[in-house]
Design a protein around this motif. Structure first.
Motif, PDB file in Angstrom:
ATOM      1  N   ARG A  52       0.823  -1.216   0.000  1.00 42.62           N
ATOM      2  CA  ARG A  52       0.000   0.000   0.000  1.00 42.62           C
ATOM      3  C   ARG A  52       0.851   1.257   0.000  1.00 42.62           C
ATOM      4  O   ARG A  52       0.398   2.320   0.401  1.00 42.62           O
ATOM      5  N   ARG A  53       2.095   1.158  -0.437  1.00 36.84           N
ATOM      6  CA  ARG A  53       2.995   2.307  -0.431  1.00 36.84           C
ATOM      7  C   ARG A  53       3.452   2.637  -1.840  1.00 36.84           C
ATOM      8  O   ARG A  53       3.835   1.764  -2.596  1.00 36.84           O
ATOM      9  N   ASP A  61      -4.111  -1.683  -7.227  1.00 34.25           N
ATOM     10  CA  ASP A  61      -3.899  -2.533  -8.395  1.00 34.25           C
ATOM     11  C   ASP A  61      -2.624  -2.061  -9.090  1.00 34.25           C
ATOM     12  O   ASP A  61      -2.655  -1.133  -9.897  1.00 34.25           O
ATOM     13  N   ALA A  62      -1.494  -2.669  -8.758  1.00 36.70           N
ATOM     14  CA  ALA A  62      -0.199  -2.227  -9.287  1.00 36.70           C
ATOM     15  C   ALA A  62      -0.141  -2.312 -10.807  1.00 36.70           C
ATOM     16  O   ALA A  62       0.532  -1.506 -11.454  1.00 36.70           O
ATOM     17  N   ASP A  78       1.856   6.468   2.023  1.00 35.44           N
ATOM     18  CA  ASP A  78       1.077   5.322   2.481  1.00 35.44           C
ATOM     19  C   ASP A  78      -0.349   5.510   2.004  1.00 35.44           C
ATOM     20  O   ASP A  78      -0.986   6.521   2.326  1.00 35.44           O
ATOM     21  N   LEU A  79      -0.829   4.553   1.232  1.00 32.40           N
ATOM     22  CA  LEU A  79      -2.186   4.604   0.709  1.00 32.40           C
ATOM     23  C   LEU A  79      -3.062   3.701   1.576  1.00 32.40           C
ATOM     24  O   LEU A  79      -2.633   2.643   2.014  1.00 32.40           O
ATOM     25  N   GLY A  80      -4.277   4.108   1.827  1.00 30.19           N
ATOM     26  CA  GLY A  80      -5.117   3.422   2.790  1.00 30.19           C
ATOM     27  C   GLY A  80      -5.660   2.080   2.355  1.00 30.19           C
ATOM     28  O   GLY A  80      -5.955   1.231   3.188  1.00 30.19           O
ATOM     29  N   GLU A 102      -2.121   7.952 -11.614  1.00 26.72           N
ATOM     30  CA  GLU A 102      -3.408   7.389 -11.192  1.00 26.72           C
ATOM     31  C   GLU A 102      -3.145   5.970 -10.699  1.00 26.72           C
ATOM     32  O   GLU A 102      -2.605   5.137 -11.417  1.00 26.72           O
ATOM     33  N   ILE A 103      -3.530   5.729  -9.448  1.00 28.63           N
ATOM     34  CA  ILE A 103      -3.295   4.441  -8.797  1.00 28.63           C
ATOM     35  C   ILE A 103      -4.652   3.832  -8.470  1.00 28.63           C
ATOM     36  O   ILE A 103      -5.295   4.227  -7.483  1.00 28.63           O
TER      37      ILE A 103
END
Length: 149
Positions: free
Chosen positions: A77-78, A115-116, A109-111, A131-132
């Motif tokens: 999530r990073r 989708d890598a 840090d994304l909560g 865009e992640i």
């Protein structure tokens, strides 16, 4: 300028450089290594991170940074944004130098899981837009079997 005053000013400048170096070493992460062998970066680009229902959007201001000098990595999530702003060149006589050069690194840090494979990035006029997509929560079906006694 009196010779004695000049000596004191030069010594104060050396002390200030040493103190700045000590602060940089103390405040910057120890695991950061510049592949070119330089000191860790002392600048960080301004970044906005926006969360939508289905994705995270990151906007980074990278004026003077070349596209090929920007790297993005995702782990769990990073999101890590790193790169380098190249100096203008050697043998320049600066009258004033306010911009920072060298390596930088920002970690976010994304909560939610991301989708890598679906990440997209574009670099235009010094602005990096990333865009992640969030990973869709997958339901896992569990088979229930009858227990025999």
């Amino acid at each position: 300028m009196a010779p004695l005053k000049k000596i004191y000013l030069e010594e104060l400048a050396r002390i200030q450089e040493r103190i700045n170096s000590l602060f940089e070493q103390a405040l910057l992460p120890a695991d950061y290594e510049d592949p070119d062998g330089g000191l860790p970066g002392t600048w960080a680009p301004s970044v906005d991170v926006i969360e939508t229902d289905g994705a995270y959007l990151l906007f980074a201001e990278l004026p003077g940074v070349l596209r090929e000098d920007v790297q993005l990595q995702v782990r769990d999530r990073r999101l890590e944004l790193s790169g380098r702003r190249q100096p203008l060149g050697e043998n320049r006589h600066f009258l004033r130098m306010e911009r920072s050069y060298g390596p930088f690194r920002r970690t976010f840090d994304l909560g939610a899981p991301v989708d890598a494979e679906g990440i997209s990035a574009a670099f235009e006029q010094g602005i990096l837009r990333v865009e992640i997509p969030k990973r869709a929560p997958g339901a896992v079906r569990v088979a229930v079997r009858e227990e025999e006694h």
